[in-house]
Scaffold this motif. Structure first.
Motif, PDB file in Angstrom:
ATOM      1  N   TYR A 331      47.472 -31.772 -25.917  1.00  0.00           N
ATOM      2  CA  TYR A 331      46.215 -32.280 -26.462  1.00  0.00           C
ATOM      3  C   TYR A 331      46.125 -33.806 -26.456  1.00  0.00           C
ATOM      4  N   PRO A 335      43.437 -33.918 -22.326  1.00  0.00           N
ATOM      5  CA  PRO A 335      42.041 -34.272 -22.624  1.00  0.00           C
ATOM      6  C   PRO A 335      41.707 -35.747 -22.386  1.00  0.00           C
ATOM      7  N   CYS A 338      41.355 -36.219 -18.649  1.00  0.00           N
ATOM      8  CA  CYS A 338      40.115 -35.577 -18.185  1.00  0.00           C
ATOM      9  C   CYS A 338      38.894 -36.381 -18.610  1.00  0.00           C
ATOM     10  N   LEU A 345      36.132 -30.691 -21.236  1.00  0.00           N
ATOM     11  CA  LEU A 345      36.984 -29.577 -21.635  1.00  0.00           C
ATOM     12  C   LEU A 345      36.463 -28.813 -22.846  1.00  0.00           C
ATOM     13  N   GLN A 481      36.411 -34.893 -27.040  1.00  0.00           N
ATOM     14  CA  GLN A 481      37.416 -35.654 -26.299  1.00  0.00           C
ATOM     15  C   GLN A 481      37.416 -37.116 -26.720  1.00  0.00           C
TER      16      GLN A 481
END
Length: 529
Positions: A331, A335, A338, A345, A481
């Motif tokens: 985590y 994320p 990304c 996500l 995020q």
């Protein structure tokens, strides 16, 4: 005493003065050292001697010094080996039915704790069911806001009270009153109540010299060979948390334990004063607990049909500390990357599926905050606890998981890491000022600084992209995020201070900065390849 010990270590031999004062050292040679020496048992105060009285004329209790034999060719099994040797020697000298175990860095703060423990053991209705009475581990050197979350507040004030209603708490290695017979392998039986009433401590009329000679043989390296000591009798060997696995085996033999947390703290000790000490301590704990889960002593295997499901689940909370590092690491790495690379996500804040995520996040932190404030913690103390929770999961628990798997595959062997509690004057001063202490290029610190720099870079890079693409209106699609990156950056503020702004010896070294920056650059370039 500390000066005499250090002087003896420096000169490499026992001085003539010590030889004369302490007869137990009379047979030591110049080759003897802390890892290679014979057994010593010396009765310093003989409670049977009428001349051994205190200043007011009251008789003094028997006081015995013991140092078990250690030889390089024989494994000494660390703390568990020392405890088992003490069990045997005390059996020969007094055979007291109740044993108190306190770590060397803790002291008694409440003399009534003995009376409190005996009240549980001697309870007419349920006292015969209890194998041990566990007091919490409390510390007298915590800062106002508990910088390293060393108070173990959640365990002491919440978890163990819950376990107390499901068969009893874990044995945590210190501040624990044991029933001797349960610690020595006896199984619980309903008829034990009658046996306890009839049992009496051993009273012997032989001389102190004879007792010392008898006891010395019980503290030798070879005494346990081809015996059940460390297996079915005494503390168990082969696990970094010999206390937890021993307590579990006692409860699986039918015994219960009891947790007592008086307002006037029974025992006080020293909590770690540097970040590396705090992380190392939790690395050892989580590694040992995870090894229990992977062994035949797994609570759901060893405890099946022997202890309740609630207690099995209670043990699993700690046994799963190490593997919890993997989702946490995911985590705080995937994320953010990304987010930087325009990959969504999580559901948008306007989506119905956003509600479960919001509920879990809000409930977790709200419950934790209420617990902390209810038990007298400050708001900053709660935040420090969240920070240390994050640091442990991404370092201590991760290394514990890797080492446990490696041991399971036969790649490395068991090692017992002792947590140092001594700090120099500068470190102590910074600790009192609640300034985090780094000061080394530990692999754990490299991981922490890498995660911090990665999330900061992704927050800035992803945030800039959001503003350029859609402005404020597009934040809704990336809210979770963005929130995750922002929380990690805020939690890691002491890391950034130690990396870029501090000049004292407790800052992170330049090598850590370069290593972490290089790893972040490579991680950000991988999606582009």
């Amino acid at each position: 005493m500390e000066e005499r010990i250090n002087h003896t270590v420096d000169i490499g031999e026992i001085s003539e003065e010590i030889h004369k004062t302490h007869k137990g050292f009379s047979q030591w040679t110049s080759e003897a050292n802390s890892r290679n020496h014979q057994a010593i048992v010396q009765i310093l105060v003989d409670g049977r001697d009428e001349s051994d009285v205190e200043s007011e004329g009251c008789p003094l209790p028997t006081l015995v010094y013991m140092a078990r034999e250690k030889r390089p060719q024989h494994p000494h099994n660390f703390k568990a080996g020392a405890m088992n040797a003490l069990l045997r020697v005390s059996l020969e000298i007094s055979n007291g039915p109740v044993i108190l175990n306190v770590d060397c860095d803790m002291y008694s703060n409440n003399s009534k704790s003995v009376q409190d423990a005996l009240c549980f053991f001697m309870d007419e209705d349920k006292g015969h069911e209890f194998a041990y009475v566990q007091f919490p581990q409390n510390f007298n050197n915590l800062t106002k806001n508990d910088l390293y979350a060393g108070s173990l507040r959640t365990i002491n004030e919440v978890d163990f009270h819950g376990l107390d209603g499901n068969g009893g708490p874990l044995y945590v290695g210190s501040g624990c009153f044991h029933r001797r017979e349960s610690l020595c392998g006896k199984k619980f039986s309903p008829t034990y109540k009658a046996e306890l009433i009839g049992g009496k401590p051993q009273i012997t009329e032989v001389s102190a010299y004879i007792l010392e000679e008898r006891s010395r043989g019980l503290a030798t390296c070879t005494y346990e060979e081809n015996s059940q000591w460390g297996k079915e009798v005494g503390l168990k060997y082969g696990c970094p948390v010999e206390d937890v696995i021993t307590g579990l085996s006692i409860q699986c033999r039918g015994w219960k334990s009891i947790y007592y947390n008086p307002q006037w703290k029974a025992f006080l000790g020293l909590a770690p004063m540097t970040l590396s000490q705090a992380l190392l301590q939790h690395k050892r704990w989580s590694e040992g607990d995870f090894q229990i889960l992977l062994s035949k002593y797994c609570p759901f295997i060893c405890g099946h049909g022997r202890i309740g499901l609630g207690l099995q689940m209670g043990y699993s909370i700690y046994c799963l500390w190490a593997p919890s590092s993997l989702p946490t690491l995911y985590y705080v790495v995937v994320p953010p990357l990304c987010f930087l690379n325009d990959i969504s996500l999580f559901p948008s804040a306007s989506d119905l599926w956003f509600i479960p995520f919001a509920f879990v996040i809000g409930a977790k932190f709200t419950c934790s905050l209420i617990e902390s404030l209810w038990h007298g913690e400050t708001l900053q103390g709660w935040w420090n606890e969240q920070r240390m929770w994050f640091f442990r999961r991404t370092t201590s628990y991760l290394f514990a998981f890797i080492d446990s798997v490696a041991k399971l595959l036969g790649i490395n062997k068991l090692a017992f890491a002792i947590t140092a509690k001594v700090a120099d004057e500068e470190v102590s001063k910074r600790y009192e000022q609640e300034i985090m202490e780094f000061g080394s290029s530990s692999p754990m610190f490299i991981i922490l600084s890498t995660i911090a720099i990665l999330n900061l870079f992704c927050l800035v890079g992803g945030g800039t992209r959001l503003l350029m693409d859609g402005g404020v209106t597009s934040i809704s699609s990336w809210f979770l995020q963005l929130l995750l990156c922002w929380c990690v950056v805020i939690i890691d503020m002491p890391i950034f201070e130690a990396l870029f702004f501090r000049n004292d010896s407790g800052r992170l070294p330049s090598s850590t900065i370069f290593t972490s920056a290089l790893i972040v650059v490579l991680a950000c370039l991988i999606p582009m390849l």
